[in-house]
Design a protein around this motif. Structure first.
Motif, PDB file in Angstrom:
ATOM      1  N   ALA A  33      -8.744  17.787  51.525  1.00 30.80           N
ATOM      2  CA  ALA A  33      -7.928  18.007  50.324  1.00 30.80           C
ATOM      3  C   ALA A  33      -8.804  18.356  49.123  1.00 30.80           C
ATOM      4  O   ALA A  33      -8.451  19.234  48.329  1.00 30.80           O
ATOM      5  CB  ALA A  33      -7.099  16.762  50.032  1.00 30.80           C
ATOM      6  N   ILE A  34      -9.948  17.705  48.998  1.00 32.64           N
ATOM      7  CA  ILE A  34     -10.879  18.021  47.906  1.00 32.64           C
ATOM      8  C   ILE A  34     -11.373  19.451  48.036  1.00 32.64           C
ATOM      9  O   ILE A  34     -11.462  20.182  47.055  1.00 32.64           O
ATOM     10  CB  ILE A  34     -12.048  17.017  47.891  1.00 32.64           C
ATOM     11  N   PHE A  35     -11.697  19.876  49.256  1.00 33.63           N
ATOM     12  CA  PHE A  35     -12.161  21.245  49.462  1.00 33.63           C
ATOM     13  C   PHE A  35     -11.075  22.254  49.113  1.00 33.63           C
ATOM     14  O   PHE A  35     -11.351  23.284  48.490  1.00 33.63           O
ATOM     15  CB  PHE A  35     -12.625  21.451  50.907  1.00 33.63           C
ATOM     16  N   VAL A  36      -9.827  21.985  49.499  1.00 28.91           N
ATOM     17  CA  VAL A  36      -8.721  22.905  49.197  1.00 28.91           C
ATOM     18  C   VAL A  36      -8.526  23.024  47.692  1.00 28.91           C
ATOM     19  O   VAL A  36      -8.382  24.128  47.152  1.00 28.91           O
ATOM     20  CB  VAL A  36      -7.423  22.434  49.902  1.00 28.91           C
ATOM     21  N   VAL A  37      -8.544  21.917  46.987  1.00 26.76           N
ATOM     22  CA  VAL A  37      -8.413  21.943  45.521  1.00 26.76           C
ATOM     23  C   VAL A  37      -9.586  22.704  44.906  1.00 26.76           C
ATOM     24  O   VAL A  37      -9.403  23.529  44.009  1.00 26.76           O
ATOM     25  CB  VAL A  37      -8.315  20.504  44.967  1.00 26.76           C
ATOM     26  N   PHE A  38     -10.790  22.435  45.379  1.00 31.78           N
ATOM     27  CA  PHE A  38     -11.983  23.134  44.887  1.00 31.78           C
ATOM     28  C   PHE A  38     -11.863  24.633  45.107  1.00 31.78           C
ATOM     29  O   PHE A  38     -12.184  25.424  44.224  1.00 31.78           O
ATOM     30  CB  PHE A  38     -13.222  22.578  45.605  1.00 31.78           C
ATOM     31  N   TYR A  39     -11.353  25.039  46.271  1.00 31.66           N
ATOM     32  CA  TYR A  39     -11.211  26.463  46.575  1.00 31.66           C
ATOM     33  C   TYR A  39     -10.220  27.131  45.623  1.00 31.66           C
ATOM     34  O   TYR A  39     -10.500  28.168  45.043  1.00 31.66           O
ATOM     35  CB  TYR A  39     -10.752  26.654  48.029  1.00 31.66           C
ATOM     36  N   PHE A  40      -9.044  26.530  45.440  1.00 30.11           N
ATOM     37  CA  PHE A  40      -8.005  27.163  44.629  1.00 30.11           C
ATOM     38  C   PHE A  40      -8.286  27.114  43.133  1.00 30.11           C
ATOM     39  O   PHE A  40      -7.790  27.954  42.384  1.00 30.11           O
ATOM     40  CB  PHE A  40      -6.634  26.552  44.928  1.00 30.11           C
ATOM     41  N   PHE A  41      -9.078  26.152  42.663  1.00 26.19           N
ATOM     42  CA  PHE A  41      -9.349  26.066  41.238  1.00 26.19           C
ATOM     43  C   PHE A  41     -10.708  26.611  40.827  1.00 26.19           C
ATOM     44  O   PHE A  41     -10.932  26.861  39.645  1.00 26.19           O
ATOM     45  CB  PHE A  41      -9.221  24.615  40.751  1.00 26.19           C
ATOM     46  N   MET A  42     -11.631  26.813  41.771  1.00 26.84           N
ATOM     47  CA  MET A  42     -12.977  27.272  41.414  1.00 26.84           C
ATOM     48  C   MET A  42     -13.361  28.585  42.099  1.00 26.84           C
ATOM     49  O   MET A  42     -13.725  29.539  41.444  1.00 26.84           O
ATOM     50  CB  MET A  42     -14.014  26.193  41.774  1.00 26.84           C
ATOM     51  N   ILE A  43     -13.288  28.636  43.402  1.00 28.57           N
ATOM     52  CA  ILE A  43     -13.809  29.778  44.150  1.00 28.57           C
ATOM     53  C   ILE A  43     -12.891  30.979  44.032  1.00 28.57           C
ATOM     54  O   ILE A  43     -13.336  32.086  43.714  1.00 28.57           O
ATOM     55  CB  ILE A  43     -14.026  29.386  45.632  1.00 28.57           C
ATOM     56  N   ARG A  44     -11.612  30.797  44.264  1.00 27.11           N
ATOM     57  CA  ARG A  44     -10.659  31.921  44.262  1.00 27.11           C
ATOM     58  C   ARG A  44     -10.561  32.621  42.906  1.00 27.11           C
ATOM     59  O   ARG A  44     -10.608  33.853  42.844  1.00 27.11           O
ATOM     60  CB  ARG A  44      -9.304  31.422  44.732  1.00 27.11           C
ATOM     61  N   PRO A  45     -10.456  31.889  41.786  1.00 22.21           N
ATOM     62  CA  PRO A  45     -10.421  32.580  40.486  1.00 22.21           C
ATOM     63  C   PRO A  45     -11.709  33.356  40.187  1.00 22.21           C
ATOM     64  O   PRO A  45     -11.666  34.434  39.601  1.00 22.21           O
ATOM     65  CB  PRO A  45     -10.217  31.455  39.473  1.00 22.21           C
ATOM     66  N   GLN A  46     -12.850  32.819  40.616  1.00 24.90           N
ATOM     67  CA  GLN A  46     -14.112  33.518  40.385  1.00 24.90           C
ATOM     68  C   GLN A  46     -14.161  34.814  41.189  1.00 24.90           C
ATOM     69  O   GLN A  46     -14.626  35.842  40.695  1.00 24.90           O
ATOM     70  CB  GLN A  46     -15.292  32.612  40.754  1.00 24.90           C
ATOM     71  N   GLN A  47     -13.677  34.792  42.433  1.00 23.80           N
ATOM     72  CA  GLN A  47     -13.641  36.002  43.246  1.00 23.80           C
ATOM     73  C   GLN A  47     -12.718  37.043  42.625  1.00 23.80           C
ATOM     74  O   GLN A  47     -13.031  38.233  42.613  1.00 23.80           O
ATOM     75  CB  GLN A  47     -13.190  35.688  44.669  1.00 23.80           C
ATOM     76  N   LYS A  48     -11.581  36.613  42.091  1.00 24.15           N
ATOM     77  CA  LYS A  48     -10.646  37.529  41.441  1.00 24.15           C
ATOM     78  C   LYS A  48     -11.271  38.144  40.195  1.00 24.15           C
ATOM     79  O   LYS A  48     -11.133  39.341  39.951  1.00 24.15           O
ATOM     80  CB  LYS A  48      -9.357  36.784  41.079  1.00 24.15           C
ATOM     81  N   LYS A  49     -11.990  37.343  39.435  1.00 20.06           N
ATOM     82  CA  LYS A  49     -12.656  37.838  38.226  1.00 20.06           C
ATOM     83  C   LYS A  49     -13.721  38.882  38.586  1.00 20.06           C
ATOM     84  O   LYS A  49     -13.836  39.914  37.925  1.00 20.06           O
ATOM     85  CB  LYS A  49     -13.276  36.670  37.472  1.00 20.06           C
ATOM     86  N   GLN A  50     -14.493  38.629  39.638  1.00 16.45           N
ATOM     87  CA  GLN A  50     -15.507  39.581  40.074  1.00 16.45           C
ATOM     88  C   GLN A  50     -14.867  40.877  40.557  1.00 16.45           C
ATOM     89  O   GLN A  50     -15.375  41.971  40.276  1.00 16.45           O
ATOM     90  CB  GLN A  50     -16.364  38.975  41.181  1.00 16.45           C
ATOM     91  N   LYS A  51     -13.761  40.782  41.267  1.00 15.73           N
ATOM     92  CA  LYS A  51     -13.059  41.977  41.756  1.00 15.73           C
ATOM     93  C   LYS A  51     -12.526  42.792  40.582  1.00 15.73           C
ATOM     94  O   LYS A  51     -12.640  44.018  40.567  1.00 15.73           O
ATOM     95  CB  LYS A  51     -11.921  41.574  42.681  1.00 15.73           C
ATOM     96  N   ASP A  52     -11.937  42.119  39.591  1.00 15.17           N
ATOM     97  CA  ASP A  52     -11.428  42.815  38.407  1.00 15.17           C
ATOM     98  C   ASP A  52     -12.557  43.512  37.650  1.00 15.17           C
ATOM     99  O   ASP A  52     -12.403  44.639  37.170  1.00 15.17           O
ATOM    100  CB  ASP A  52     -10.695  41.848  37.477  1.00 15.17           C
ATOM    101  N   GLN A  53     -13.717  42.864  37.509  1.00  8.88           N
ATOM    102  CA  GLN A  53     -14.858  43.457  36.815  1.00  8.88           C
ATOM    103  C   GLN A  53     -15.365  44.676  37.578  1.00  8.88           C
ATOM    104  O   GLN A  53     -15.706  45.700  36.977  1.00  8.88           O
ATOM    105  CB  GLN A  53     -15.973  42.425  36.636  1.00  8.88           C
ATOM    106  N   ARG A  54     -15.424  44.578  38.900  1.00  9.48           N
ATOM    107  CA  ARG A  54     -15.884  45.708  39.721  1.00  9.48           C
ATOM    108  C   ARG A  54     -14.911  46.883  39.602  1.00  9.48           C
ATOM    109  O   ARG A  54     -15.322  48.031  39.457  1.00  9.48           O
ATOM    110  CB  ARG A  54     -16.037  45.256  41.174  1.00  9.48           C
ATOM    111  N   THR A  55     -13.607  46.603  39.615  1.00  7.76           N
ATOM    112  CA  THR A  55     -12.597  47.651  39.450  1.00  7.76           C
ATOM    113  C   THR A  55     -12.725  48.299  38.083  1.00  7.76           C
ATOM    114  O   THR A  55     -12.644  49.522  37.952  1.00  7.76           O
ATOM    115  CB  THR A  55     -11.184  47.062  39.630  1.00  7.76           C
ATOM    116  N   PHE A  56     -12.928  47.480  37.050  1.00  6.84           N
ATOM    117  CA  PHE A  56     -13.105  48.002  35.696  1.00  6.84           C
ATOM    118  C   PHE A  56     -14.340  48.899  35.611  1.00  6.84           C
ATOM    119  O   PHE A  56     -14.283  49.989  35.043  1.00  6.84           O
ATOM    120  CB  PHE A  56     -13.217  46.847  34.697  1.00  6.84           C
TER     121      PHE A  56
END
Length: 102
Positions: free
Chosen positions: A24-47
């Motif tokens: 459960a800690i890993f799932v929370v960590f993934y959805f609140f830390m890893i996934r938003p960072q990946q989305k931000k990197q993808k948006d920056q690369r697209t930009f």
């Protein structure tokens, strides 16, 4: 002397509960830390890939300019009449012309 026996924690009988908590800690960590960072990197690369000649942009250092040339990894900005500077694409933080219109 005999009180130390009473202060010891009872042995845990359910190892599955501990594994579920770590999961459960890993799932929370993934959805609140890893996934938003990946989305931000993808948006920056697209930009960065969508930059084109004529766009007014701002660098991460605060330099305002108009894109005069776009290469694979760099852009040339005209910051004043006749003054051109070359920046890495990753140094461009936002497109100013879109920000002005909205």
């Amino acid at each position: 002397m005999h009180y130390s026996v009473l202060l010891q924690a009872a042995p845990s009988s359910n190892g599955f509960l501990q594994i579920a908590m770590f999961g459960a800690i890993f799932v929370v960590f993934y959805f609140f830390m890893i996934r938003p960072q990946q989305k931000k990197q993808k948006d920056q690369r697209t930009f960065s890939d969508s930059l084109k000649k004529g766009d007014e942009v701002v660098t991460i250092g605060g330099m305002h300019g108009r894109i005069m040339e776009v290469d694979k990894d760099t852009v040339t900005l005209e910051v004043d009449r006749g003054m051109k500077l070359r920046f890495d694409k990753s140094a461009i933080s936002l497109e100013f012309s879109k920000k002005k219109s909205s």
